[in-house]
Design an enzyme around this catalytic site. Structure first.
Site, PDB file in Angstrom:
ATOM      1  CG  ASN A   9      -2.082   1.254   1.244  1.00 33.00           C
ATOM      2  OD1 ASN A   9      -2.088   2.199   0.296  1.00 33.00           O
ATOM      3  ND2 ASN A   9      -2.615   0.765   2.570  1.00 33.00           N
ATOM      4  CD1 TRP A  10       4.384   1.798  -2.715  1.00 30.50           C
ATOM      5  CD2 TRP A  10       3.773   2.209  -4.494  1.00 30.50           C
ATOM      6  NE1 TRP A  10       4.702   0.773  -3.797  1.00 30.50           N
ATOM      7  CE2 TRP A  10       5.128   1.692  -5.047  1.00 30.50           C
ATOM      8  CE3 TRP A  10       3.198   3.608  -5.591  1.00 30.50           C
ATOM      9  CZ2 TRP A  10       5.506   1.911  -5.860  1.00 30.50           C
ATOM     10  CZ3 TRP A  10       3.757   3.161  -6.942  1.00 30.50           C
ATOM     11  CH2 TRP A  10       4.839   1.938  -6.558  1.00 30.50           C
ATOM     12  CE  LYS A  11      -0.602   2.927   4.906  1.00 29.32           C
ATOM     13  NZ  LYS A  11      -0.284   3.389   6.753  1.00 29.32           N
ATOM     14  CG  HIS A 105      -5.664   2.306   5.208  1.00 30.39           C
ATOM     15  ND1 HIS A 105      -5.316   2.709   6.276  1.00 30.39           N
ATOM     16  CD2 HIS A 105      -4.468   1.106   4.928  1.00 30.39           C
ATOM     17  CE1 HIS A 105      -4.678   2.496   6.602  1.00 30.39           C
ATOM     18  NE2 HIS A 105      -3.799   1.850   5.893  1.00 30.39           N
ATOM     19  CD  GLU A 107      -2.732   5.708   6.595  1.00 24.84           C
ATOM     20  OE1 GLU A 107      -2.743   6.054   5.666  1.00 24.84           O
ATOM     21  OE2 GLU A 107      -2.427   5.509   7.383  1.00 24.84           O
ATOM     22  CD  GLU A 154      -3.775  -2.198   7.341  1.00 29.43           C
ATOM     23  OE1 GLU A 154      -2.610  -2.414   6.827  1.00 29.43           O
ATOM     24  OE2 GLU A 154      -4.507  -1.132   6.959  1.00 29.43           O
ATOM     25  N   GLY A 160       2.589   2.270  11.016  1.00 35.05           N
ATOM     26  CA  GLY A 160       3.947   3.692  10.793  1.00 35.05           C
ATOM     27  C   GLY A 160       4.386   3.760  11.647  1.00 35.05           C
ATOM     28  CB  SER A 191       5.525  -1.876  11.766  1.00 29.98           C
ATOM     29  OG  SER A 191       4.653  -0.679  11.955  1.00 29.98           O
ATOM     30  N   GLY A 212       3.377  -1.245   4.579  1.00 29.45           N
ATOM     31  CA  GLY A 212       2.106   0.502   3.714  1.00 29.45           C
ATOM     32  C   GLY A 212       4.571   0.645   3.855  1.00 29.45           C
ATOM     33  N   GLY A 213       5.126   1.233   4.637  1.00 29.91           N
ATOM     34  CA  GLY A 213       5.812   1.960   4.092  1.00 29.91           C
ATOM     35  C   GLY A 213       7.237   0.869   3.533  1.00 29.91           C
TER      36      GLY A 213
HETATM   37  P1  13P Z   1       3.250   0.169   7.769  1.00 29.57           P
HETATM   38  O1  13P Z   1       4.108  -0.581   7.054  1.00 29.57           O
HETATM   39  O2  13P Z   1       3.915   1.572   7.209  1.00 29.57           O
HETATM   40  O3  13P Z   1       3.104   0.199   8.859  1.00 29.57           O
HETATM   41  O4  13P Z   1       1.251   0.870   7.387  1.00 29.57           O
HETATM   42  C1  13P Z   1       0.223  -0.577   6.781  1.00 29.57           C
HETATM   43  C2  13P Z   1      -0.704   0.200   6.579  1.00 29.57           C
HETATM   44  O5  13P Z   1      -1.244   1.082   6.568  1.00 29.57           O
HETATM   45  C3  13P Z   1      -1.051  -0.845   5.445  1.00 29.57           C
HETATM   46  O6  13P Z   1      -1.938  -0.872   4.432  1.00 29.57           O
END
Ligand code: 13P
Length: 230
Positions: A9-11, A105, A107, A154, A160, A191, A212-213
């Site tokens: 997930n590149w956000k 998600h 967010e 999640e 993050g 993470s 994500g990251g």
């Molecule tokens: P991180 O891997 O950066 O913690 O993000 C997880 C995430 O929200 C994937 O959707």
């Protein structure tokens, strides 16, 4: 043998040039191709990259040209169909480029005020368009609409922060989600890194990860895909 789902997930990250660099780096790493009978992609694992809408057209072309074993997804979709909904991207428009979508998600819930109701509408739209849905939940009590293909557990505090959930506890929550919903594919996000991914994939109930990251870095993303082999 288990089939895994690894979805990046590149956000809200990357321009076209940055995406090109990522794709070139990924293609230089041996992952196999969609036509390969031998390598990762042929083992019933599914690799997805959920990109921003702005990159979909370009990413689709390049993934095809480079024969990368990854499918494209988006990180959201409109709760409405085509029409007068300024700024929204409909599921039918997404489907022109992508086969997957993340819905719900944390967010989106936190920064965009998305409710269970609106998320159920998004699921219905995505389903009608033929998209595969990864539905995010923060624990085993989150409401999950009918029709989702995979669930991502999640925990908000693990996203993050560099503080991943313990694999054992993630496994217990995921087992509880599976028992409650009968959804066969449930993955963990929060993470996830190349260093801890194997400990999640080794758990009996966990079917994959949603990084994500770590997905922003081609080498790290490749290492996550390669971890399904461990
Ligand atoms: P991180 O891997 O950066 O913690 O993000 C997880 C995430 O929200 C994937 O959707």
């Amino acid at each position: 043998m288990k089939s895994y789902l690894i979805a990046g997930n590149w956000k809200s990250n990357k321009t076209t040039n940055e995406a090109m660099e990522w794709l070139q780096k990924l293609s230089a790493i041996s992952l196999g191709t969609r036509d390969s009978g031998q390598e990762l992609s042929a083992k019933n694992n599914t690799f997805v990259l959920c990109a921003p809408y702005t990159l979909l057209f370009f990413m689709k072309q390049e993934i095809d040209r480079l024969q990368l074993p990854i499918a494209l997804g988006t990180q959201d979709v409109s709760p409405f169909g085509d029409g007068a909904y300024t700024g929204a991207v409909s599921a039918r428009q997404v489907k022109e480029f992508a086969d997957w979508v993340i819905i719900g998600h944390s967010e989106r819930r936190k920064y965009f005020g998305e409710t269970d109701e609106v998320l159920a509408q998004k699921v219905a739209q995505a389903k009608t368009a033929g998209l595969n849905i990864i539905y995010c939940v923060s624990d085993e009590n989150t409401v999950i609409p009918d029709g989702v293909d995979a669930v991502a557990y999640e925990p908000v505090w693990a996203i993050g922060t560099g503080k991943a959930e313990t694999p054992e506890h993630a496994n217990a929550v995921i087992a509880a989600i599976k028992a409650k919903t009968q959804i066969a594919m449930v993955i963990y996000g929060g993470s996830v890194t190349p260093d801890n991914v194997a400990s999640f994939l080794a758990q009996s109930a966990i079917d994959g990860v949603l990084p994500g990251g770590a997905s922003l870095d081609a080498e790290k993303f490749a290492a996550l895909l390669q971890a399904v082999e461990l």
